[in-house]
Motif scaffolding. Structure first.
Motif, PDB file in Angstrom:
ATOM      1  N   ARG A 149      -7.085  -0.672  -6.458  1.00  0.00           N
ATOM      2  CA  ARG A 149      -8.043   0.439  -6.621  1.00  0.00           C
ATOM      3  C   ARG A 149      -7.527   1.708  -5.944  1.00  0.00           C
ATOM      4  O   ARG A 149      -7.701   2.813  -6.456  1.00  0.00           O
ATOM      5  CB  ARG A 149      -9.398   0.051  -6.002  1.00  0.00           C
ATOM      6  CG  ARG A 149     -10.195  -0.888  -6.861  1.00  0.00           C
ATOM      7  CD  ARG A 149     -11.640  -1.059  -6.386  1.00  0.00           C
ATOM      8  NE  ARG A 149     -12.252  -2.133  -7.153  1.00  0.00           N
ATOM      9  CZ  ARG A 149     -12.440  -3.370  -6.706  1.00  0.00           C
ATOM     10  NH1 ARG A 149     -12.116  -3.689  -5.463  1.00  0.00           N
ATOM     11  NH2 ARG A 149     -12.977  -4.292  -7.491  1.00  0.00           N
ATOM     12  N   ILE A 150      -6.920   1.535  -4.793  1.00  0.00           N
ATOM     13  CA  ILE A 150      -6.404   2.687  -4.048  1.00  0.00           C
ATOM     14  C   ILE A 150      -5.301   3.387  -4.852  1.00  0.00           C
ATOM     15  O   ILE A 150      -5.266   4.618  -4.950  1.00  0.00           O
ATOM     16  CB  ILE A 150      -5.918   2.229  -2.644  1.00  0.00           C
ATOM     17  CG1 ILE A 150      -7.131   1.889  -1.774  1.00  0.00           C
ATOM     18  CG2 ILE A 150      -5.028   3.271  -1.995  1.00  0.00           C
ATOM     19  CD1 ILE A 150      -6.811   1.086  -0.519  1.00  0.00           C
ATOM     20  N   VAL A 151      -4.420   2.593  -5.459  1.00  0.00           N
ATOM     21  CA  VAL A 151      -3.352   3.185  -6.283  1.00  0.00           C
ATOM     22  C   VAL A 151      -3.947   3.896  -7.494  1.00  0.00           C
ATOM     23  O   VAL A 151      -3.561   5.030  -7.829  1.00  0.00           O
ATOM     24  CB  VAL A 151      -2.344   2.101  -6.734  1.00  0.00           C
ATOM     25  CG1 VAL A 151      -1.371   2.666  -7.768  1.00  0.00           C
ATOM     26  CG2 VAL A 151      -1.594   1.543  -5.534  1.00  0.00           C
ATOM     27  N   LEU A 152      -4.908   3.254  -8.136  1.00  0.00           N
ATOM     28  CA  LEU A 152      -5.492   3.864  -9.336  1.00  0.00           C
ATOM     29  C   LEU A 152      -6.250   5.143  -9.002  1.00  0.00           C
ATOM     30  O   LEU A 152      -6.168   6.138  -9.727  1.00  0.00           O
ATOM     31  CB  LEU A 152      -6.409   2.864 -10.042  1.00  0.00           C
ATOM     32  CG  LEU A 152      -5.726   1.640 -10.649  1.00  0.00           C
ATOM     33  CD1 LEU A 152      -6.779   0.695 -11.247  1.00  0.00           C
ATOM     34  CD2 LEU A 152      -4.713   2.026 -11.727  1.00  0.00           C
ATOM     35  N   ALA A 153      -7.003   5.113  -7.893  1.00  0.00           N
ATOM     36  CA  ALA A 153      -7.753   6.316  -7.508  1.00  0.00           C
ATOM     37  C   ALA A 153      -6.780   7.459  -7.227  1.00  0.00           C
ATOM     38  O   ALA A 153      -7.014   8.610  -7.626  1.00  0.00           O
ATOM     39  CB  ALA A 153      -8.615   6.031  -6.277  1.00  0.00           C
ATOM     40  N   ASP A 154      -5.693   7.130  -6.558  1.00  0.00           N
ATOM     41  CA  ASP A 154      -4.692   8.156  -6.247  1.00  0.00           C
ATOM     42  C   ASP A 154      -4.118   8.742  -7.538  1.00  0.00           C
ATOM     43  O   ASP A 154      -4.052   9.969  -7.701  1.00  0.00           O
ATOM     44  CB  ASP A 154      -3.585   7.522  -5.405  1.00  0.00           C
ATOM     45  CG  ASP A 154      -2.601   8.554  -4.875  1.00  0.00           C
ATOM     46  OD1 ASP A 154      -3.046   9.617  -4.428  1.00  0.00           O
ATOM     47  OD2 ASP A 154      -1.388   8.289  -4.914  1.00  0.00           O
ATOM     48  N   HIS A 155      -3.736   7.884  -8.456  1.00  0.00           N
ATOM     49  CA  HIS A 155      -3.116   8.400  -9.682  1.00  0.00           C
ATOM     50  C   HIS A 155      -4.137   9.087 -10.590  1.00  0.00           C
ATOM     51  O   HIS A 155      -3.782  10.004 -11.336  1.00  0.00           O
ATOM     52  CB  HIS A 155      -2.380   7.274 -10.413  1.00  0.00           C
ATOM     53  CG  HIS A 155      -1.009   7.045  -9.873  1.00  0.00           C
ATOM     54  ND1 HIS A 155       0.052   7.844 -10.211  1.00  0.00           N
ATOM     55  CD2 HIS A 155      -0.531   6.153  -8.971  1.00  0.00           C
ATOM     56  CE1 HIS A 155       1.143   7.431  -9.567  1.00  0.00           C
ATOM     57  NE2 HIS A 155       0.806   6.410  -8.805  1.00  0.00           N
ATOM     58  N   TYR A 156      -5.360   8.669 -10.504  1.00  0.00           N
ATOM     59  CA  TYR A 156      -6.408   9.332 -11.286  1.00  0.00           C
ATOM     60  C   TYR A 156      -6.592  10.774 -10.796  1.00  0.00           C
ATOM     61  O   TYR A 156      -6.641  11.725 -11.597  1.00  0.00           O
ATOM     62  CB  TYR A 156      -7.706   8.532 -11.144  1.00  0.00           C
ATOM     63  CG  TYR A 156      -8.933   9.169 -11.715  1.00  0.00           C
ATOM     64  CD1 TYR A 156      -8.971   9.669 -13.017  1.00  0.00           C
ATOM     65  CD2 TYR A 156     -10.099   9.259 -10.950  1.00  0.00           C
ATOM     66  CE1 TYR A 156     -10.132  10.240 -13.530  1.00  0.00           C
ATOM     67  CE2 TYR A 156     -11.258   9.818 -11.455  1.00  0.00           C
ATOM     68  CZ  TYR A 156     -11.264  10.321 -12.745  1.00  0.00           C
ATOM     69  OH  TYR A 156     -12.410  10.882 -13.251  1.00  0.00           O
ATOM     70  N   LEU A 157      -6.612  10.960  -9.479  1.00  0.00           N
ATOM     71  CA  LEU A 157      -6.749  12.314  -8.940  1.00  0.00           C
ATOM     72  C   LEU A 157      -5.483  13.129  -9.182  1.00  0.00           C
ATOM     73  O   LEU A 157      -5.551  14.337  -9.431  1.00  0.00           O
ATOM     74  CB  LEU A 157      -7.082  12.262  -7.437  1.00  0.00           C
ATOM     75  CG  LEU A 157      -8.414  11.589  -7.078  1.00  0.00           C
ATOM     76  CD1 LEU A 157      -8.615  11.585  -5.567  1.00  0.00           C
ATOM     77  CD2 LEU A 157      -9.601  12.277  -7.771  1.00  0.00           C
ATOM     78  N   ARG A 158      -4.329  12.468  -9.149  1.00  0.00           N
ATOM     79  CA  ARG A 158      -3.089  13.180  -9.446  1.00  0.00           C
ATOM     80  C   ARG A 158      -3.079  13.665 -10.891  1.00  0.00           C
ATOM     81  O   ARG A 158      -2.614  14.776 -11.177  1.00  0.00           O
ATOM     82  CB  ARG A 158      -1.883  12.271  -9.171  1.00  0.00           C
ATOM     83  CG  ARG A 158      -1.684  12.036  -7.687  1.00  0.00           C
ATOM     84  CD  ARG A 158      -0.749  10.882  -7.392  1.00  0.00           C
ATOM     85  NE  ARG A 158       0.640  11.278  -7.515  1.00  0.00           N
ATOM     86  CZ  ARG A 158       1.664  10.532  -7.096  1.00  0.00           C
ATOM     87  NH1 ARG A 158       1.436   9.355  -6.523  1.00  0.00           N
ATOM     88  NH2 ARG A 158       2.890  10.955  -7.225  1.00  0.00           N
ATOM     89  N   LEU A 159      -3.592  12.828 -11.760  1.00  0.00           N
ATOM     90  CA  LEU A 159      -3.656  13.237 -13.174  1.00  0.00           C
ATOM     91  C   LEU A 159      -4.564  14.454 -13.340  1.00  0.00           C
ATOM     92  O   LEU A 159      -4.267  15.373 -14.116  1.00  0.00           O
ATOM     93  CB  LEU A 159      -4.180  12.066 -14.024  1.00  0.00           C
ATOM     94  CG  LEU A 159      -4.326  12.320 -15.519  1.00  0.00           C
ATOM     95  CD1 LEU A 159      -3.002  12.708 -16.145  1.00  0.00           C
ATOM     96  CD2 LEU A 159      -4.882  11.077 -16.214  1.00  0.00           C
ATOM     97  N   LYS A 160      -5.669  14.464 -12.593  1.00  0.00           N
ATOM     98  CA  LYS A 160      -6.570  15.619 -12.689  1.00  0.00           C
ATOM     99  C   LYS A 160      -5.864  16.909 -12.263  1.00  0.00           C
ATOM    100  O   LYS A 160      -6.102  17.971 -12.836  1.00  0.00           O
ATOM    101  CB  LYS A 160      -7.818  15.385 -11.822  1.00  0.00           C
ATOM    102  CG  LYS A 160      -8.781  14.362 -12.417  1.00  0.00           C
ATOM    103  CD  LYS A 160      -9.949  14.076 -11.500  1.00  0.00           C
ATOM    104  CE  LYS A 160     -10.967  15.193 -11.488  1.00  0.00           C
ATOM    105  NZ  LYS A 160     -12.168  14.804 -10.675  1.00  0.00           N
ATOM    106  N   ALA A 161      -5.009  16.801 -11.252  1.00  0.00           N
ATOM    107  CA  ALA A 161      -4.285  17.991 -10.794  1.00  0.00           C
ATOM    108  C   ALA A 161      -3.287  18.468 -11.836  1.00  0.00           C
ATOM    109  O   ALA A 161      -3.127  19.667 -12.057  1.00  0.00           O
ATOM    110  CB  ALA A 161      -3.555  17.692  -9.480  1.00  0.00           C
ATOM    111  N   MET A 162      -2.628  17.509 -12.478  1.00  0.00           N
ATOM    112  CA  MET A 162      -1.506  17.869 -13.344  1.00  0.00           C
ATOM    113  C   MET A 162      -1.899  18.024 -14.808  1.00  0.00           C
ATOM    114  O   MET A 162      -1.108  18.500 -15.612  1.00  0.00           O
ATOM    115  CB  MET A 162      -0.401  16.822 -13.213  1.00  0.00           C
ATOM    116  CG  MET A 162       0.273  16.848 -11.868  1.00  0.00           C
ATOM    117  SD  MET A 162       1.227  18.384 -11.624  1.00  0.00           S
ATOM    118  CE  MET A 162       2.491  18.134 -12.869  1.00  0.00           C
ATOM    119  N   GLY A 163      -3.083  17.618 -15.134  1.00  0.00           N
ATOM    120  CA  GLY A 163      -3.629  17.875 -16.478  1.00  0.00           C
ATOM    121  C   GLY A 163      -2.871  17.244 -17.608  1.00  0.00           C
ATOM    122  O   GLY A 163      -1.751  16.859 -17.480  1.00  0.00           O
TER     123      GLY A 163
END
Lengths: 350, 350, 350, 350
Positions: free
Chosen positions: A336-350
């Motif tokens: 979950r921690i990895v997914l949450a991190d990558h989910y927020l990273r995706l939001k930054a990078m669009g």
């Protein structure tokens, strides 16, 4: 740089030792306005907690989580969230011998070589107790993932050489070893009790699945989703191997067998394990982790003291015989921690 | 955060695509006063380079490394070292069809979902060509490790289902598949030629060993040495699994079998694989990586186009049949990069 | 860790030396699907470029930017963008004396102490030439900021003791010293020509303004917007001071004077300089940077050689007399880089 | 990424709010085997603590530091050190009005715009109370610096328009405003008492000096020592400007005046402020920080509510009139944190 942080946007830093004041985690990177209360932690913390199972370590910990910062009137504020879990039932007396001797299979020897000085009581910083903080952080990660509707579930695929023959996810919560096969579950329990009697310990394999993960998570080339997942899983003490999708079996397949055909309805098979080129492809993410047997055993072993002189050591402290059931919520938390991190990273990078 | 950097002190950032100007790497964190010349790159670059083997992709690349910055009069200066490898023999014409269709088993589908727009020629950024930059960076990492006298060696343990029965490290360089068993090496070559004839591809298993690594490298709890190694290895495109020491086999052992007894002369066995609690213990580091078969095959496969309509795809571009021999120097490079990073981290933290 | 990267989401790493192959930058963290062409770089690169002004260094550089990676068919791909600017007119001969002697006011002495070995030709890595890479990166940052409609403008507020008495932003581009006051601009030019004649050099103050920056950018407590802006500005070689809003003058005001009253139409004054508590408040961001005089002068100075023996040094190489006009686009670029980074960070954290 | 961490090797993450459970810091990157006890914190914490001075906020806090992790038997272990300072005397009642209204000059407005939801009690996360955690971290940084024998000292150079005419470091501790000039100190006290009477507040300028700092600290080009110091200082709430060495005055000097001649005995002057090209040159580091007046004043001010409607606000909570004396140990702490970080970075990079 000193290794106690994980994640880039959803960043956690754990702290604390097994026999100190407690263990905790600071989460820097949780978005604001997410509801968070003590109730949210109960299920996962209690699944990881020692006690309650016939074969558990006798150490009892309430493992109540305190929220020291970052939440105001029931909502996150975007500032660091600090979660703290006090140590209460820590009995350090049996560990006094570790002032001199290294336990085989444990971190004592390498910590001594690395730091010169370390808290040897119950493994100190290297204790599995640190994972309580990871589970607490995983609860917050789960909250962030809610809009995705991704579901993370882990279970015991194998324990002490006994393998689940079928996988029924509904059975996991009823099994004291989190096994999705009722018959195998009973055999696993028996194997554990036998190992207890023999003062020995067992290992196992945990399978992890993420359903509902959308395509697009992952940051090639180094932060490929599978690379970050592998690191997350391998950073949990007892894990000695990790594979994704067909994993080691893929090494024996031909391209024509291993490639997952693409159809208008999605992938026709899932040997990739839900990730292609480091980015989730929308299919189910499937991984496995190999968990070694608990190194603390009641059988006398060869070791040396801090001066390198030979010695014999028979451990008497309280400890588990097998890491597997309790490691399951820890591995779920790390995913979950990895997914949450990558989910927020995706939001930054669009 | 966008995933193209690796390492914390010895930090590399790779860039470039398969059919663009070239691929390269910026190394920020190489200490000053280390000798570095173009000669240093020749051996590893040529081992990774396509061409020369009977079964290699017909693409020929000189893969000469240019040093664009960071070296003055033959010595590093402590400023960023930029290494660049031009693309010369890139032929993009066969890839025009990928403007519409996704190749099964490749990153095309997930890159499209993630970025909306991507360089599809030869895999673009997801191409194995990016690993040329990693190998170049690994050469510099090796230079940093010289004072440690640690020796990193990788070889093909298994290919197309054929397993090395014996391990003689002296044979590796004579084997076109980098196999340490002469008989298995011949069988592997035959298997490859057979797969070529059948327009199919093969996978394999690479074993990695580090001898002479001192105790004390690794930064618990998240940057455990095995966790960083696992990430490094899993970040290489075709890798689907990684294990350390006894690995998945450890899951079936008992504590009394899996623990390595400690003696005045060192560890009596090495099921830990040279790492305890995330820190090297001075014993040999042993890992294995599972490498999937090359997804590019000459057999027609089911796929879809960018609008999700079904299609059939038969690849005609130049490609390898098996990643294994060429991936060996890449994995060696990644191990060296991790070790150099942790060695410098240890110097900071004392 | 070695200091050549800046930014967390929009992350740039510059490389290269004044008299090596060139200078460049890798941008890891530019979102995909942004149009980017060589045309985009022309204006800012030419404003920073030496040559063209009566008082410029005689070194001529085309400063054409090459895009080595990350752009495909005119659009960014979300992969690392590498920009490279070749050195063409580098003449290293006048610098041979720097193999022995340290130039006062330059980085030679401290680089020698820090690295033991450094590229002394034209300042090597410490040369202002490195800022060409920053300006190129700033162009990409500007592209990312386009949806915000924020406008970054910098100009010479003071030069050689002469201060702009009025600020008319329309005059900046007509002034060879980028001064918004036509009369002061002429006086500044004269002061420069006088300094040239006297073999001496001048400093100045640059003012920076961001209009149209929305409220909400900045990450307290350490990555406050003003803290990151201050670092960005102070990381440019010649800058010795930075202030925001009322700046040093605020130290002499009372709270009742310094607080900006809030009205339904916005802030009634802007002594805060557009940032409160580390987060932009929607008002104009206003900063000033103090730029020291160019340390390269044609007047003989006291110095020592590498062995610490006294020496006299009179510089003859090509160099500017004042950093100010050419530093203006560099500072603008740094502001854009900070804003782009915080804009993407805001997108992640919502 | 969310901004609550600072430093790369010596990395601190602060957490906590003014009216929550407390404030704290996790230090990840302190070397092992450094002696650390509660005694070490007493001096600096008490210098920062409110109370004791005639003009202090009436809020009383013991500010006792708890060590929650990372220290065993009086020595650091190389694992994360967590320091926690409980809030005891927090009275949130006067802040209830801030649920609706924004205080001019405070972070309320921008926090609301950024997060939508924030802990408004006493400034919450934006409160100066967070700096108690910085001071605690600075104590640990100071311990790391001991081998360097560098001495960091800060003092009030100017307060409410009154400037110290002479600098006698021995007088600082005797002055309630940490002023090195006894006469100015008395005048500053009077100015403060006058401001108290008028319900207004004052600002000032703090000067910072580091003696005994060796040459070689700093990581160009972005992590120049002055850039990291500027960020550290500007990240403290009330600071609006920072300058190094000759600072803004350098902008008016000529190169022949501003360059510090180098002699066999060191630099003949120190207009550089101890740093050249981003690296310490062995001379004294000298900086100044401009501190704005406390925005909390007892005079009625114009503001708006959360819906943007006009309002009048007169603050009645407990607050200081001037940040300067209490900010002095905070700035010292930040300088120590930067130096400790760069000292450890230097050890890594050799």
């Amino acid at each position: 740089m000193a290794g106690n942080s994980f994640g880039k946007v959803f960043k956690i830093t754990t702290f604390g030792e097994s026999h100190g004041d407690g263990v905790g985690v600071v989460i820097d990177g949780c978005p604001p306005r997410i509801s968070l209360s003590l109730e949210d932690f109960v299920r996962d913390m209690s699944r990881r907690r020692p006690g309650g199972r016939s074969f558990d370590t006798p150490r009892r910990e309430e493992d109540g989580v305190q929220i020291l910062s970052g939440v105001f009137e029931g909502l996150t504020t975007g500032t660091p969230i600090t979660l703290f879990i006090q140590n209460r039932d820590a009995d350090s007396r049996p560990y006094e011998i570790l002032r001199r001797l290294f336990r085989p299979g444990h971190a004592d020897y390498s910590y001594y070589k690395r730091y010169g000085h370390f808290d040897f009581r119950g493994g100190g910083r290297a204790s599995a107790r640190e994972t309580a903080a990871r589970v607490a952080a995983g609860v917050v990660a789960g909250k962030i993932l809610e809009p995705l509707e991704a579901k993370v579930v882990a279970y015991t695929l194998e324990l002490g050489g006994i393998k689940a023959a079928s996988i029924n996810l509904d059975l996991i919560d009823n099994s004291p070893v989190y096994c999705p096969d009722a018959i195998a579950s009973e055999q696993m329990e028996e194997a554990i009790l036998k190992a207890v009697k023999e003062n020995d310990s067992l290992g196992g394999i945990v399978e992890l699945r993420v359903t509902g993960c959308p395509a697009g998570l992952g940051e090639p080339v180094f932060d490929k989703l599978e690379a970050d997942l592998a690191k997350a899983v391998m950073s949990v003490g007892a894990v000695k191997g990790v594979e994704i999708g067909a994993g080691f079996e893929a090494a024996r397949l031909r391209g024509s067998q291993n490639n997952d055909p693409i159809t208008p309805d999605g992938f026709a098979s899932n040997r990739a394990g839900g990730i292609l080129g480091g980015i989730s492809n929308g299919d189910e993410i499937v991984m496995r982790a190999a968990v070694k047997p608990i190194p603390s055993i009641g059988i006398e072993q060869d070791t040396v003291d801090r001066e390198g002189r030979p010695a014999r050591l028979k451990l008497t402290g309280r400890h588990d015989v097998v890491a597997v059931p309790r490691i399951v919520p820890v591995l779920e938390a790390m995913i979950r921690i990895v997914l949450a991190d990558h989910y927020l990273r995706l939001k930054a990078m669009g």
